[in-house]
Design a protein around this motif. Structure first.
Motif, PDB file in Angstrom:
ATOM      1  N   ARG A 161      11.798   8.606   2.187  1.00 53.96           N
ATOM      2  CA  ARG A 161      10.830   7.514   2.318  1.00 53.96           C
ATOM      3  C   ARG A 161       9.559   7.788   1.534  1.00 53.96           C
ATOM      4  O   ARG A 161       9.002   6.911   0.877  1.00 53.96           O
ATOM      5  CB  ARG A 161      10.509   7.282   3.799  1.00 53.96           C
ATOM      6  N   GLU A 217       8.018   5.747  -1.770  1.00 56.98           N
ATOM      7  CA  GLU A 217       6.701   5.112  -1.683  1.00 56.98           C
ATOM      8  C   GLU A 217       5.707   5.659  -2.703  1.00 56.98           C
ATOM      9  O   GLU A 217       4.906   4.902  -3.265  1.00 56.98           O
ATOM     10  CB  GLU A 217       6.143   5.289  -0.267  1.00 56.98           C
ATOM     11  N   TYR A 218       5.757   6.979  -2.962  1.00 52.87           N
ATOM     12  CA  TYR A 218       4.729   7.601  -3.800  1.00 52.87           C
ATOM     13  C   TYR A 218       5.234   8.121  -5.138  1.00 52.87           C
ATOM     14  O   TYR A 218       4.437   8.514  -5.992  1.00 52.87           O
ATOM     15  CB  TYR A 218       4.033   8.740  -3.033  1.00 52.87           C
ATOM     16  N   PHE A 255       0.697   8.627   4.605  1.00 51.83           N
ATOM     17  CA  PHE A 255       2.114   8.422   4.923  1.00 51.83           C
ATOM     18  C   PHE A 255       2.405   8.703   6.397  1.00 51.83           C
ATOM     19  O   PHE A 255       3.157   7.961   7.043  1.00 51.83           O
ATOM     20  CB  PHE A 255       2.982   9.325   4.037  1.00 51.83           C
TER      21      PHE A 255
END
Length: 490
Positions: free
Chosen positions: A169, A173-174, A193
């Motif tokens: 995840r 996201e990053y 996060f």
């Protein structure tokens, strides 16, 4: 027959040694009997002063002397020390002080240089160079005995960071792997996060990080630990001031650090503005946050506090750094990785140059700062005594750490990270000159206002710089320049 001779020989040596030790103790009792020393140490329950109170009886039994401890509150400590400089009725033989207060003792001529016999007694060669050169010395002479060796590091939930689902995840996201943050930008991403959801499945909301934000030394030191990545140029000793005592505190590096320091609070528990270091540790060992910054106390408390639910789930790392550092001499940002250590907040023991019983005072100071004594307390988080010696950091024999609830793996990782931080040639230490308490009190005031958003980060730093100049002028610019250079051993 040879075996019998060997046994007899060994018994003779043991008997001779025991008799020699007994004779030595008897001589000390005759020498120091009915003599009294007075120690000033902060009124803490368990940390720093706690071990001193526990060990006094053994020292008194060994020497026949009496030890009296005066314990003002934290807020009153520096005032009581300064009062003793001018009031002849007050005479403290031994000072147990924050290293930043040491300048007041030295600047006023009240610290005794450490004799060679004391160095021998405490096994001086065992003390880490970073402390000898930057904390215990002044103008290349030694006045401070090493009681608590401090460095600020990163502590994180290793079990959560290694969760495969969370790693996927995070990368989605990053755009990079979830790992120990190498920069403060990565630290912010990780805090964001893990903020605001139940990542340990205990039915409660957890948060990204915790740090001290309540007005006080802990909050200031943690800010300076962050600012160091941007403002502590690797090839220079100066950090707070330049060599002419011009404040650096409001330059672009400190402004960047303070802006980030305030903006990241949205990823901490809502009550973070009331957090002192003790609250930070409690939030971590209670499982409420993914990361914290703290001294070595947190790593030990995570393992041996009865309240800890994160035992053997903790990872240890050096402070994050920065991919660029501000050069205050060229007024430019240099693109180079910068990762200083922060060794702020050390506790040292100092003998008064005018002590009535100076030798006895040194005897007690050596007793409390010895390899044997400090090794007894460094694995205990509540003692406030952190590693300052090579022997404290050795990992070949971890029995003492295991007795204090560390696993071998945790103890080794914990000590390895501290060792790396303390072998860093680029580090930040306390302001150690006379007036340090005034400089810190000024910054403390405006930092707190910025945290509460009563003023902007720029206003806080500009006001601090202005007041620092006024303090320096009042104390005497030329004298402060001289003492500042001496404190840096230049």
């Amino acid at each position: 027959m040879k075996s019998l001779h060997l046994v007899v020989f060994v018994l003779f040596i043991l008997l001779f040694t025991a008799c020699d030790d007994k004779k030595k103790n008897s001589n000390e009792i005759l020498k120091y009997k009915n003599k009294t020393i007075v120690i000033i140490a902060p009124n803490f329950d368990k940390a720093i002063t706690g071990p001193i109170r526990k060990e006094i009886k053994e020292f008194e039994d060994r020497t026949g002397a009496k030890v009296r401890v005066v314990s003002p509150s934290w807020d009153d400590m520096i005032g009581k020390i300064k009062e003793s400089f001018t009031d002849k009725k007050i005479n403290y033989d031994v000072f147990v002080v924050f290293s930043s207060w040491g300048g007041s003792l030295l600047g006023n001529g009240h610290a005794a240089e450490i004799p060679e016999w004391v160095k021998k007694e405490i096994e001086w060669d065992d003390i880490l160079p970073i402390y000898k050169n930057q904390v215990l010395s002044w103008n290349k002479k030694y006045y401070f005995l090493p009681y608590d060796g401090d460095c600020i590091n990163l502590y994180y939930r290793k079990d959560i960071f290694e969760n495969e689902e969370y790693k996927k995840r995070f990368k989605n996201e990053y755009g990079y792997d979830l790992d120990i943050p190498k920069t403060w930008a990565e630290y912010k991403d990780i805090a964001k996060f893990f903020n605001g959801w139940d990542w340990d499945n205990d039915g409660k909301i957890e948060y990204g990080f915790a740090e001290s934000r309540k007005k006080g030394y802990g909050t200031m030191f943690e800010f300076f630990a962050r600012a160091a990545a941007y403002a502590k140029y690797p090839d220079k000793k100066e950090f707070y001031f330049d060599s002419n005592m011009n404040p650096k505190i409001n330059n672009p590096a400190f402004l960047k650090a303070l802006t980030e320091y305030i903006n990241i609070m949205k990823y901490a528990p809502p009550q973070v503005t009331n957090f002192e270091p003790a609250d930070v540790r409690q939030s971590f060992i209670g499982g409420d946050v993914a990361m914290i910054l703290d001294w070595a106390d947190a790593g030990a408390m995570a393992q041996n506090s009865k309240e800890s639910i994160v035992k053997n789930k903790v990872g240890y790392a050096k402070l994050p750094g920065s991919n660029s550092v501000y050069n205050s001499y060229t007024k430019n940002w240099d693109v180079r990785y910068n990762n200083p250590s922060s060794i702020s907040g050390n506790w040292v023991i100092v003998v008064n140059k005018d002590a009535v019983n100076k030798e006895l005072a040194f005897k007690f100071a050596a007793y409390m700062t010895s390899k044997k004594m400090t090794s007894k307390y460094v694995p205990i988080g509540s003692s406030g005594i952190n590693p300052s010696r090579y022997s404290h950091l050795q990992t070949t024999n971890l029995e003492l750490w295991e007795r204090n609830d560390f696993s071998k793996e945790s103890a080794k990782e914990y000590l390895d990270v501290i060792s790396k931080s303390l072998s860093n040639k680029n580090s930040v230490v306390d302001i150690r000159i006379p007036g340090a308490d005034l400089y810190y009190a000024t910054f403390n005031k405006y930092l707190n206002k910025a945290i509460k958003k009563e003023i902007t980060p720029k206003e806080a730093l500009d006001l601090t710089a202005k007041k620092w100049n006024e303090i320096t002028k009042k104390l005497g610019l030329e004298e402060q320049i001289k003492l500042y250079k001496e404190s840096l051993n230049e």
